[in-house]
Design a protein around this motif. Structure first.
Motif, short mmCIF file in Angstrom:
data_model
loop_
_atom_site.label_atom_id
_atom_site.label_comp_id
_atom_site.label_asym_id
_atom_site.label_seq_id
_atom_site.Cartn_x
_atom_site.Cartn_y
_atom_site.Cartn_z
N ASN A 1 30.40 65.07 72.69
CA ASN A 1 30.14 65.72 71.40
C ASN A 1 31.33 65.66 70.46
OD1 ASN A 1 27.57 66.28 72.13
ND2 ASN A 1 27.87 68.46 72.44
N LYS A 2 32.53 65.44 70.97
CA LYS A 2 33.70 65.37 70.10
C LYS A 2 33.65 64.17 69.18
CE LYS A 2 36.61 67.91 73.24
NZ LYS A 2 37.60 67.87 74.26
N SER A 3 32.94 63.12 69.58
CA SER A 3 32.84 61.93 68.75
C SER A 3 31.65 62.00 67.79
CB SER A 3 32.76 60.67 69.61
OG SER A 3 31.62 60.72 70.43
N LEU A 4 30.79 63.01 67.95
CA LEU A 4 29.65 63.17 67.05
C LEU A 4 30.07 63.90 65.79
CD1 LEU A 4 26.77 64.30 69.44
CD2 LEU A 4 27.06 62.07 68.40
N LYS A 5 29.71 63.34 64.65
CA LYS A 5 30.02 63.99 63.38
C LYS A 5 28.75 64.33 62.62
CE LYS A 5 34.64 62.25 62.51
NZ LYS A 5 35.16 61.71 63.65
N THR A 6 27.75 63.46 62.68
CA THR A 6 26.51 63.66 61.93
C THR A 6 25.31 63.27 62.78
OG1 THR A 6 27.67 63.12 59.89
CG2 THR A 6 25.28 63.13 59.79
N ALA A 7 24.29 64.14 62.79
CA ALA A 7 23.07 63.87 63.55
C ALA A 7 21.87 63.99 62.62
CB ALA A 7 22.92 64.86 64.70
N LEU A 8 20.92 63.10 62.79
CA LEU A 8 19.65 63.13 62.07
C LEU A 8 18.61 63.65 63.05
CD1 LEU A 8 18.09 62.22 59.45
CD2 LEU A 8 17.66 60.07 60.65
N VAL A 9 17.96 64.76 62.70
CA VAL A 9 17.00 65.38 63.60
C VAL A 9 15.62 65.39 62.94
CG1 VAL A 9 16.39 67.45 64.91
CG2 VAL A 9 18.80 66.84 64.62
N PHE A 10 14.71 64.61 63.47
CA PHE A 10 13.31 64.62 63.01
C PHE A 10 12.62 65.82 63.64
CE2 PHE A 10 14.43 60.27 62.22
CZ PHE A 10 13.62 59.87 61.17
N GLY A 11 11.81 66.54 62.86
CA GLY A 11 11.11 67.71 63.37
C GLY A 11 11.99 68.95 63.38
N VAL A 12 12.93 69.03 62.47
CA VAL A 12 13.92 70.11 62.47
C VAL A 12 13.31 71.49 62.23
CG1 VAL A 12 14.59 70.00 60.04
CG2 VAL A 12 16.29 70.61 61.77
N SER A 13 12.15 71.57 61.63
CA SER A 13 11.55 72.89 61.38
C SER A 13 10.71 73.37 62.56
CB SER A 13 10.69 72.87 60.10
OG SER A 13 9.60 71.99 60.26
N GLY A 14 10.55 72.55 63.57
CA GLY A 14 9.81 72.94 64.76
C GLY A 14 10.69 73.62 65.79
N ALA A 15 10.07 74.06 66.86
CA ALA A 15 10.80 74.80 67.90
C ALA A 15 11.86 73.95 68.57
CB ALA A 15 9.82 75.34 68.93
N ILE A 16 11.51 72.77 69.01
CA ILE A 16 12.45 71.93 69.75
C ILE A 16 13.51 71.35 68.81
CG2 ILE A 16 12.72 69.83 71.13
CD1 ILE A 16 9.88 70.45 72.25
N GLY A 17 13.07 70.76 67.71
CA GLY A 17 14.02 70.19 66.75
C GLY A 17 14.95 71.25 66.18
N GLY A 18 14.43 72.44 65.94
CA GLY A 18 15.25 73.53 65.42
C GLY A 18 16.33 73.95 66.40
#
Length: 84
Positions: free
Chosen positions: A3-20
């Motif tokens: 996770n230290k190398s992660l800066k930006t993530a694109l999350v499809f379904g962000v308003s749902g339970a799992i994506g949220g």
């Protein structure tokens, strides 16, 4: 990749339970989140960028100036059980 190398993530379904929950996890790790959803409202929408999109529509990252660099893409978009 840790996770230290992660800066930006694109999350499809962000308003749902799992994506949220995935988006919340990323935010706690200080990872910027760009959310993709049919709804432009989530409980934490003031903390993330949201792209409104529905399955079947054209999605091209170049069409969205918000997407410059991505370190992770998560597909958590499912069918809304209320849709007929």
């Amino acid at each position: 990749m840790d996770n230290k190398s992660l800066k930006t993530a694109l999350v499809f379904g962000v308003s749902g339970a799992i994506g949220g929950e995935i988006a919340k996890h990323f935010l706690k790790q200080n990872i910027d989140v760009i959310g993709v959803s049919r709804s432009d409202k989530t409980e934490f929408s003031e903390k993330i960028k949201i792209i409104k999109w529905s399955l079947g529509e054209k999605f091209c990252g170049q069409d969205y100036g918000q997407i410059k660099r991505l370190d992770a893409v998560v597909w958590a978009q499912g069918a809304n059980i209320n849709d007929s």
